[in-house]
Every structure is written in structure tokens, then in C-alpha cells.
Design a protein around this motif. Structure first.
Motif, PDB file in Angstrom:
ATOM      1  N   PRO A  20      40.879  45.422  30.552  1.00  0.00           N
ATOM      2  CA  PRO A  20      40.682  44.220  31.382  1.00  0.00           C
ATOM      3  C   PRO A  20      41.663  44.048  32.532  1.00  0.00           C
ATOM      4  O   PRO A  20      41.242  43.664  33.627  1.00  0.00           O
ATOM      5  CB  PRO A  20      40.772  43.080  30.359  1.00  0.00           C
ATOM      6  N   PRO A  21      42.984  44.329  32.377  1.00  0.00           N
ATOM      7  CA  PRO A  21      43.867  44.161  33.540  1.00  0.00           C
ATOM      8  C   PRO A  21      43.512  45.091  34.697  1.00  0.00           C
ATOM      9  O   PRO A  21      43.651  44.716  35.868  1.00  0.00           O
ATOM     10  CB  PRO A  21      45.260  44.475  32.981  1.00  0.00           C
ATOM     11  N   VAL A  22      43.057  46.307  34.374  1.00  0.00           N
ATOM     12  CA  VAL A  22      42.692  47.255  35.423  1.00  0.00           C
ATOM     13  C   VAL A  22      41.371  46.828  36.061  1.00  0.00           C
ATOM     14  O   VAL A  22      41.223  46.849  37.287  1.00  0.00           O
ATOM     15  CB  VAL A  22      42.606  48.682  34.858  1.00  0.00           C
ATOM     16  N   ALA A  23      40.406  46.433  35.238  1.00  0.00           N
ATOM     17  CA  ALA A  23      39.141  45.935  35.777  1.00  0.00           C
ATOM     18  C   ALA A  23      39.380  44.713  36.655  1.00  0.00           C
ATOM     19  O   ALA A  23      38.781  44.573  37.732  1.00  0.00           O
ATOM     20  CB  ALA A  23      38.176  45.605  34.641  1.00  0.00           C
ATOM     21  N   ARG A  24      40.265  43.812  36.212  1.00  0.00           N
ATOM     22  CA  ARG A  24      40.561  42.608  37.007  1.00  0.00           C
ATOM     23  C   ARG A  24      41.180  42.980  38.341  1.00  0.00           C
ATOM     24  O   ARG A  24      40.856  42.368  39.362  1.00  0.00           O
ATOM     25  CB  ARG A  24      41.507  41.701  36.206  1.00  0.00           C
ATOM     26  N   TYR A  25      42.039  43.988  38.353  1.00  0.00           N
ATOM     27  CA  TYR A  25      42.616  44.427  39.622  1.00  0.00           C
ATOM     28  C   TYR A  25      41.524  44.832  40.600  1.00  0.00           C
ATOM     29  O   TYR A  25      41.524  44.414  41.767  1.00  0.00           O
ATOM     30  CB  TYR A  25      43.587  45.582  39.390  1.00  0.00           C
ATOM     31  N   PHE A  26      40.574  45.630  40.157  1.00  0.00           N
ATOM     32  CA  PHE A  26      39.547  46.111  41.074  1.00  0.00           C
ATOM     33  C   PHE A  26      38.591  44.997  41.493  1.00  0.00           C
ATOM     34  O   PHE A  26      38.097  44.993  42.625  1.00  0.00           O
ATOM     35  CB  PHE A  26      38.806  47.291  40.465  1.00  0.00           C
ATOM     36  N   VAL A  27      38.332  44.051  40.629  1.00  0.00           N
ATOM     37  CA  VAL A  27      37.541  42.881  41.035  1.00  0.00           C
ATOM     38  C   VAL A  27      38.294  42.100  42.106  1.00  0.00           C
ATOM     39  O   VAL A  27      37.709  41.639  43.097  1.00  0.00           O
ATOM     40  CB  VAL A  27      37.221  41.999  39.813  1.00  0.00           C
ATOM     41  N   ASP A  28      39.599  41.964  41.948  1.00  0.00           N
ATOM     42  CA  ASP A  28      40.403  41.285  42.970  1.00  0.00           C
ATOM     43  C   ASP A  28      40.374  42.048  44.294  1.00  0.00           C
ATOM     44  O   ASP A  28      40.366  41.438  45.372  1.00  0.00           O
ATOM     45  CB  ASP A  28      41.849  41.142  42.491  1.00  0.00           C
ATOM     46  N   VAL A  29      40.367  43.382  44.223  1.00  0.00           N
ATOM     47  CA  VAL A  29      40.256  44.187  45.438  1.00  0.00           C
ATOM     48  C   VAL A  29      38.960  43.857  46.172  1.00  0.00           C
ATOM     49  O   VAL A  29      38.949  43.615  47.387  1.00  0.00           O
ATOM     50  CB  VAL A  29      40.309  45.691  45.094  1.00  0.00           C
ATOM     51  N   LEU A  30      37.855  43.835  45.446  1.00  0.00           N
ATOM     52  CA  LEU A  30      36.559  43.545  46.071  1.00  0.00           C
ATOM     53  C   LEU A  30      36.553  42.149  46.696  1.00  0.00           C
ATOM     54  O   LEU A  30      36.080  41.965  47.828  1.00  0.00           O
ATOM     55  CB  LEU A  30      35.443  43.647  45.027  1.00  0.00           C
ATOM     56  N   ARG A  31      37.055  41.189  45.957  1.00  0.00           N
ATOM     57  CA  ARG A  31      37.089  39.813  46.494  1.00  0.00           C
ATOM     58  C   ARG A  31      37.915  39.747  47.773  1.00  0.00           C
ATOM     59  O   ARG A  31      37.546  39.049  48.729  1.00  0.00           O
ATOM     60  CB  ARG A  31      37.673  38.855  45.447  1.00  0.00           C
ATOM     61  N   SER A  32      39.028  40.469  47.799  1.00  0.00           N
ATOM     62  CA  SER A  32      39.875  40.451  48.986  1.00  0.00           C
ATOM     63  C   SER A  32      39.116  40.945  50.212  1.00  0.00           C
ATOM     64  O   SER A  32      39.170  40.326  51.280  1.00  0.00           O
ATOM     65  CB  SER A  32      41.123  41.307  48.738  1.00  0.00           C
ATOM     66  N   TRP A  33      38.398  42.057  50.071  1.00  0.00           N
ATOM     67  CA  TRP A  33      37.647  42.591  51.217  1.00  0.00           C
ATOM     68  C   TRP A  33      36.552  41.631  51.670  1.00  0.00           C
ATOM     69  O   TRP A  33      36.351  41.425  52.877  1.00  0.00           O
ATOM     70  CB  TRP A  33      37.047  43.950  50.864  1.00  0.00           C
ATOM     71  N   VAL A  34      35.846  41.042  50.729  1.00  0.00           N
ATOM     72  CA  VAL A  34      34.768  40.122  51.099  1.00  0.00           C
ATOM     73  C   VAL A  34      35.320  38.880  51.779  1.00  0.00           C
ATOM     74  O   VAL A  34      34.846  38.457  52.838  1.00  0.00           O
ATOM     75  CB  VAL A  34      33.930  39.738  49.862  1.00  0.00           C
ATOM     76  N   GLU A  35      36.348  38.288  51.172  1.00  0.00           N
ATOM     77  CA  GLU A  35      36.842  37.005  51.660  1.00  0.00           C
ATOM     78  C   GLU A  35      37.628  37.120  52.955  1.00  0.00           C
ATOM     79  O   GLU A  35      37.655  36.176  53.749  1.00  0.00           O
ATOM     80  CB  GLU A  35      37.709  36.346  50.585  1.00  0.00           C
ATOM     81  N   THR A  36      38.278  38.261  53.196  1.00  0.00           N
ATOM     82  CA  THR A  36      39.106  38.374  54.397  1.00  0.00           C
ATOM     83  C   THR A  36      38.425  39.108  55.546  1.00  0.00           C
ATOM     84  O   THR A  36      38.849  38.964  56.691  1.00  0.00           O
ATOM     85  CB  THR A  36      40.438  39.091  54.087  1.00  0.00           C
ATOM     86  N   THR A  37      37.375  39.877  55.261  1.00  0.00           N
ATOM     87  CA  THR A  37      36.727  40.634  56.341  1.00  0.00           C
ATOM     88  C   THR A  37      35.231  40.402  56.450  1.00  0.00           C
ATOM     89  O   THR A  37      34.626  40.785  57.449  1.00  0.00           O
ATOM     90  CB  THR A  37      36.954  42.151  56.171  1.00  0.00           C
ATOM     91  N   GLY A  38      34.601  39.818  55.422  1.00  0.00           N
ATOM     92  CA  GLY A  38      33.157  39.591  55.477  1.00  0.00           C
ATOM     93  C   GLY A  38      32.324  40.797  55.100  1.00  0.00           C
ATOM     94  O   GLY A  38      31.108  40.819  55.345  1.00  0.00           O
TER      95      GLY A  38
END
Length: 686
Positions: free
Chosen positions: A308-326
Motif C-alpha cells: 500500500p505505501p508504494v501504491a499510494r506513492y504512485f497514485v499521488d504521482v498521478l494526482r500531481s500530474w493531473v492537478e498541476t498540468t491538466g
């Protein structure tokens, strides 16, 4: 600042969080004894100040640094056991980049100093980029969800380095994609979606460093949230501007992400991030030998995305790209790793469940490369129902049909009809499968018709790397030739394959440059050729092929019979009782059972029917003929409706042929090695 405090720390917000009065830092490590924050000035070779993160909550070490400003340069060091046989590889002499960094002050460059043993006590700080504490703008908006449509895979540097429509200062960078001439080219060929090859900051491989080569594809990432400074010197703001420019043209943007491995390679590789923070947590290791790394990726290590901590990291990566760049969605390299549990692949794996539940990500586009090299790694057709997938079956079957392999008419029909054998379950549609004949990995579309063997010696591995079974052909001459007959024959085959991709049910995809005949001179693994091998040669662009590609895309969009997201079944789909497809022989009759596997059959016709897009004009019937035989085929056309005529919309043997009416009472000639498209049109009675 003299010390860090734990009172203001925010263990739920990993990375560096900028506030008006300072910066919060938090990093995840279950097995480190302590994590230290290292601060740098713009000119520091090693850190000027070092502080232990004072707070700890579970696996999160955190602290607040009062007075620090945006743009602060920082890294981490981790204290803990160096016990390789137990999976622990902590080394305090190694500076570690924050996995949550959103900006770096320089690119990663391989140095032997990154991989020295702890007993050597060689400080790696002079060779490691510093993370920059930045405040991202989390209000970017992707376009509303829709299926990807005609998709264009693009290597940023390769596309723009020699592009005459790009200003000199933007060549080789992401900013080139927002240039008017580039946007006009995208519109000309009719693409709906761009799939960017990796732009996250990556570290080149050790063996390439020794050979004087460099990784240009980017499938060797370290910091997954930070764009590589070589591609996006303006950081996330630059990425966002480019995405907005593409959105303004109605083009969606997918980002190729590499969550299966990192650039830290095998057990002897560099220590720059995950290995130093917590090797035993982030990477998969054999249960009976944690000193080794499982290599289901072929790149030396495999992320333990089932944790789960590794999966959560990659989910956070995806959210960062969507929220900051569209960004509109993602293509996942070697995506089987994302669902790999100790007992095999499962769509119930933590990463898939987290993505499906996340309010930002659940409605994004998710495209899997559905294989890796581990046990049970081939998972085409097995990903969650809402996901899309690259599918190699289309690639290989279409190549073999046009190469002239025997008995493939039935197989071709299955692929053109939407690959129901793979996707017609769980509510999936043909668009779930990405149809392509060439991708970044393998021969270019033009090279498929010019090389039987791969020619990868420039890669420094004695031609061992890259695919061996390419289903390619060369028209009797290996490689380049000035023989006009061979040149034209190759171009004809390229157009026929391009037409097959764009006329099949599913999601069509091509690689940047294949629309004008790019060649890599037989190199089918150009990942380390940061040179003219992969830099598109726009000066040699085949303008007729560009126009032909645009015509195909326009036909697909205009006529529902070519683009409905329904499997072709031969059954009616509306009240008029007309089958959605009738598979035809040259004499106009439907194929009999024996015809489907006849070894000498190289011809396939189909009469497609769909509900009329325009009730007055009709346009609900389309004829498509595929002739892989060297000779022409004389075809009897089906009778049109009472007020119908047939118009030849496109013939791949003559790409600049103007549309014209054809007489259905006479035989229609489908030239050898070509694809023809005829549209039934209704005309008013005289």
C-alpha cells in the motif's frame, strides 16, 4: 534557521510543502533509523546544513523548517543498517532525491560515484540533482473524459529536435509542441490524443555511460513527479502551458509513466532515491533471498506496487500530474507489475482499487501495456474493464497479413472487427484495444518493409538487444535502395498498413514520424540513440503519406460505419435488418467456411453498415477491400440501394487520387498490395 520542529510537521503530506513562514518536509521509510534533511545553496557541492527530521508517525519522518523560501534546494540522507542479505542498503554517504520532488535543479547524469559501497565513504552529493521546493498550482483541468480516439505516440526530443517549424531555443523540448506549425501538423493528420513518451526525470544506465551513449526514451525514471529539466526546463508550468495549447485544439494528452522499475537498476546499481530510503520496502525481493531483487521488468529491479505505501506513492504521482498540468490520462509501461501480487496478477490489486476510488483519477484515461517478462506476465485483455490496452495481437497479425503469410484472412477479420476474442467480455468495447502496427519499441512502419533483420550494433550489445521476430520484409533488398520500383513498393505497403490501422474497430495509434515515412535504418531498439537515428528527419518527409493519413483520419471520423465502438458481428444493429458487416470475396459473395482459412487467400472485402449519421444523405454503407496479393483483384460490387451510388473515397495505391464515382455494374479493380474504400451515397432521383 537553527533547527527543525515536529510540532508543525504534516505527516500526511509527503515531500516539501511550502508555506508563507517555512517549509514542511516529510518522507516515507519503514526501516530507516533516521532521515536527515540536507540544504544546499545554488553553488554548494555538498550540503551547507543538515538536520534530522524530528517527527515520526508510522513510516513517515517529518519536520517543519521555519523561514525557508520557495526554491530551496534540498535532499535527504538516511541512516539505517547496511545488511544486503536482509534487503537493507542504507548508506549515509549517498545523497537521496525526494521521490515527491516536483522540480530538480539539473538532470540526472550517471556517475560511478553513485554506486560505490558504503565502506568507501564516497559522498555522492556532487553528482546528484537537488530537489527544489516549489508550490504547484493545483487547479489545472483536464478535458472531459472520452475514449482516446486516433492516438499519436510521441518522443519529445525526437519529434522536435530537427523540426523546421520549431524555434531554435525550443527544439528538443516539450515547449515545441505548442508551436503553431506543430499544432497545425497535428490538425492536418487528424489526431485526437497525444501519448507523450516519459518526461519524468530519469537516470541513464551504467553500461550506456561506459559506451558513451545516453538514454533518450526516458524509461529509466527516478523522480516520477518532476519533469526532466532537459525536456521541460520551465518545469511543471511549461508542461501545463503545452497541455493547455493542445487542449485548445481539442487534443487530449496522455503521459507515459514507468511505475514498474526505477533507474537504480540491479543490486549493484546506483543509490539515489528508493534504494537508499528503504530498499526492502520499495522493491520486490525473493522471499527466500531478500538480498536480491526480482527482475520482472528486465531493468534490474521491480517496484513492489502490491504494498500500500508504494501504491499510494504512485497514485499521488498521478494526482500531481493531473492537478498541476491538466494531463488527461496515462499509459503505463509494463503494467502487469501494477497488478502483480505474490500469487499472480489481479485486478483487485491495491493500485487498481486506489485509482478506481480516487475522485481525481477514476474518470481519467488509463492505458496499459499489458505485459512484463515475469511469470504470467502476458495479461492482454485482463485489465480492469474501464482501462484501455495496447494489444500486440493486432500488431503481429496485421504485419503477417501484409507480409503475405498464408491463411490469415480470418485472423485479419477478427482484428478489424474489434478483437472480440480479447475484449468482448465484462462490458468492454473495441476501443479498449489500441490498434497499432508500429510503436516506439520495434521497427518503424517504413522499416517493416525494408528490413528483415534488426540492425542494432550501434547500441553496443552486439545486436543482441531488441525484438528478433519482427514479421517484416524487405522487397528483396535489405535496407536503403535507390531502385524506384522497390521504393514505390515499400511506400505502397506502408500506406496499406496505415489504412488497416485507421479502418479497424478499436483505438488506432501511430508513432510520430510514421505518417511521413521515418526510418531508424533497421534499429528496432533506439532507446540509446540520442542522435539522427531517432530524431525525425522532417526534410525527407513524404508529403503524400502525410496527406493520406489525414484523409484516412477524416474518413474514420465522418462515417460511423468506420468508427462505431461496437464489435462487428454480422448481425443487424438497427431496425432495417441489415447486418453490420458482410465479409466478401472478389465475386461479391460472402466468404464460405473454407475461405476463412484458405492458405492462398490474400483478399478480404467487407460491406459495413451503420445507422445513418445524416438521414437525408445516408452515408450508412461503406465498402472496404484489403488486397495483400501482388496482383490486382477484379471485384463485383454489391448492389447499392435504389437511389444509391458508390464513390471511391480512397485507394492506398494512389494516395493523391481524387474521389470519384464508380459504376457498380462493372468490375471494380483493387490494385495489388492496396486498400480501397468506397462510400455509398444517396442521390435524388432525376
Amino acid at each position: 534557521m537553527d533547527e527543525l520542529t515536529a510540532e508543525r510537521g504534516a505527516p500526511a503530506a509527503l515531500g516539501a510543502t511550502v508555506h508563507d513562514d517555512g517549509i514542511e518536509f516529510a518522507v516515507y521509510s519503514e526501516n530507516a533509523d533516521d532521515i536527515y534533511l540536507c540544504l544546499f545553496s545554488a553553488t554548494d557541492i555538498t550540503e551547507s546544513r543538515r538536520f534530522r527530521l524530528p517527527g515520526r508517525q508510522g513510516g513517515v519522518c517529518y519536520g517543519f523548517a521555519p523561514g525557508l523560501q520557495p526554491g530551496t534546494r534540498y535532499g535527504f540522507r538516511a541512516k539505517g543498517p547496511y545488511q544486503p542479505t536482509e534487503g537493507h542498503r542504507f548508506d549515509f554517504s549517498k545523497l537521496l532525491v525526494d521521490p515527491y520532488a516536483r522540480a530538480l535543479d539539473r538532470p540526472f547524469v550517471y556517475s560511478p560515484a553513485l554506486a560505490t559501497a558504503p565502506e568507501e565513504q564516497l559522498d555522492s552529493a556532487p553528482f546528484v540533482p537537488r530537489a527544489l521546493a516549489v508550490s504547484p498550482s493545483p487547479d489545472a483541468r483536464p478535458l472531459p473524459f472520452r475514449a482516446p480516439g486516433f492516438t499519436y505516440e510521441l518522443l519529445v526530443k525526437g519529434f522536435s529536435q530537427r523540426n523546421p517549424g520549431v524555434s531554435a531555443e525550443k527544439r528538443g523540448t516539450l515547449a515545441a509542441l505548442a508551436e503553431p506549425a506543430v499544432l497545425d501538423h497535428f490538425a492536418r493528420i487528424g489526431i485526437d490524443t497525444i501519448e507523450l513518451m516519459p518526461i519524468a526525470a530519469w537516470l541513464g544506465e551504467r553500461h550506456l555511460h561506459q559506451l558513451g551513449l545516453s538514454n533518450v526514451w526516458g524509461y529509466n525514471p527516478i523522480t516520477h513527479m518532476a519533469p526532466d529539466p532537459r525536456l521541460a526546463p520551465g518545469g511543471l508550468a511549461e508542461v501545463r502551458r503545452v497541455v493547455e495549447a493542445l487542449h485548445a485544439r481539442g487534443i487530449r494528452v496522455l503521459l507515459d509513466v514507468v511505475f514498474n522499475h526505477s533507474g537504480e537498476a540491479d543490486e549493484t546499481g546506483p543509490t539515489v532515491c528508493f534504494r537508499g530510503l528503504d530498499n526492502k520496502l520499495y522493491y520486490r525481493t525473493p522471499p527466500d533471498n531478500p538480498g536480491l531483487l526480482i527482475n520482472d521488468t528486465g531493468c534490474g529491479n521491480t517496484f513492489a506496487v502490491d504494498r500500500p505505501p508504494v501504491a499510494r506513492y504512485f497514485v499521488d504521482v498521478l494526482r500531481s500530474w493531473v492537478e498541476t498540468t491538466g494531463i488527461d490520462g496515462f499509459r503505463y509501461d509494463l503494467a502487469t507489475v501494477l497488478g502483480r501480487l505474490p500469487d499472480g496478477f489481479s485486478i483487485e490489486a491495491p493500485f487498481f482499487r486506489m485509482v478506481a476510488a480516487d475522485p481525481v483519477l477514476k474518470d481519467r484515461i488509463h492505458v496499459a501495456e499489458p505485459w512484463d517478462i515475469g511469470p504470467g506476465g502476458y495479461q492482454v485483455g485482463s485489465f480492469p474493464p474501464s482501462w484501455f490496452e495496447w494489444q500486440d495481437r493486432f500488431r503481429d497479425d496485421v504485419r503477417r497479413f501484409w507480409r503475405g503469410d498464408a491463411g490469415l484472412v480470418g485472423t485479419l477479420a477478427t482484428r478489424i472487427a474489434g478483437s472480440a476474442d480479447i475484449y468482448d467480455r465484462g462490458g468492454r468495447k473495441p476501443s479498449a484495444g489500441f490498434n497499432f502496427v508500429a510503436a516506439h519499441d520495434g521497427f518503424s512502419l517504413a522499416d517493416l518493409t525494408a528490413y528483415v533483420e534488426k540492425h542494432n550494433r550501434a547500441n553496443g550489445e552486439n545486436n543482441r538487444d531488441g525484438h528478433n521476430d519482427n514479421h517484416s520484409w524487405n522487397h528483396g533488398v535489405e535496407g536503403e535502395t535507390k531502385d524506384p520500383a522497390i521504393v514505390e513498393a515499400r511506400r505502397r505497403d506502408v500506406r496499406a498498413m496505415m489504412a488497416t490501422v485507421l479502418l479497424a474497430r478499436g483505438t488506432p495509434m501511430i508513432v510520430a514520424g510514421d505518417e511521413f515515412g521515418r526510418s531508424q535504418k533497421g534499429n528496432n531498439n533506439g532507446y540509446c540513440q540520442d542522435n539522427e537515428t531517432v530524431w525525425l528527419d522532417w526534410a525527407k518527409a513524404d508529403e503524400k503519406l502525410i496527406a493520406f493519413t489525414g484523409r484516412l483520419a477524416a474518413l474514420r471520423k465522418r462515417y460511423p460505419a468506420l468508427s462505431l465502438d461496437r464489435f462487428l458481428t454480422g448481425a443487424p444493429i438497427d431496425g432495417d435488418g441489415v447486418p453490420d458487416v458482410v465479409w466478401l470475396k472478389e465475386d461479391g459473395k460472402p466468404l464460405a467456411v473454407a475461405d476463412w482459412t484458405a492458405p492462398d487467400r490474400r483478399f478480404l472485402g467487407m460491406a459495413l453498415h451503420a445507422p445513418a449519421s445524416d438521414p437525408v444523405a445516408g452515408h450508412n454503407r461503406v465498402l472496404v477491400y484489403f488486397n495483400a496479393a501482388p496482383g490486382d483483384a477484379r471485384v463485383r460490387l454489391p448492389l447499392p440501394g435504389p437511389t444509391g451510388i458508390y464513390r471511391l473515397a480512397l485507394s492506398s495505391d494512389a494516395p493523391d487520387l481524387a474521389p470519384r464515382v464508380v459504376d457498380h455494374r462493372a468490375d471494380f479493380v483493387v490494385r495489388g498490395r492496396s486498400v480501397a474504400v468506397l462510400i455509398e451515397e444517396n442521390v435524388s432521383p432525376a
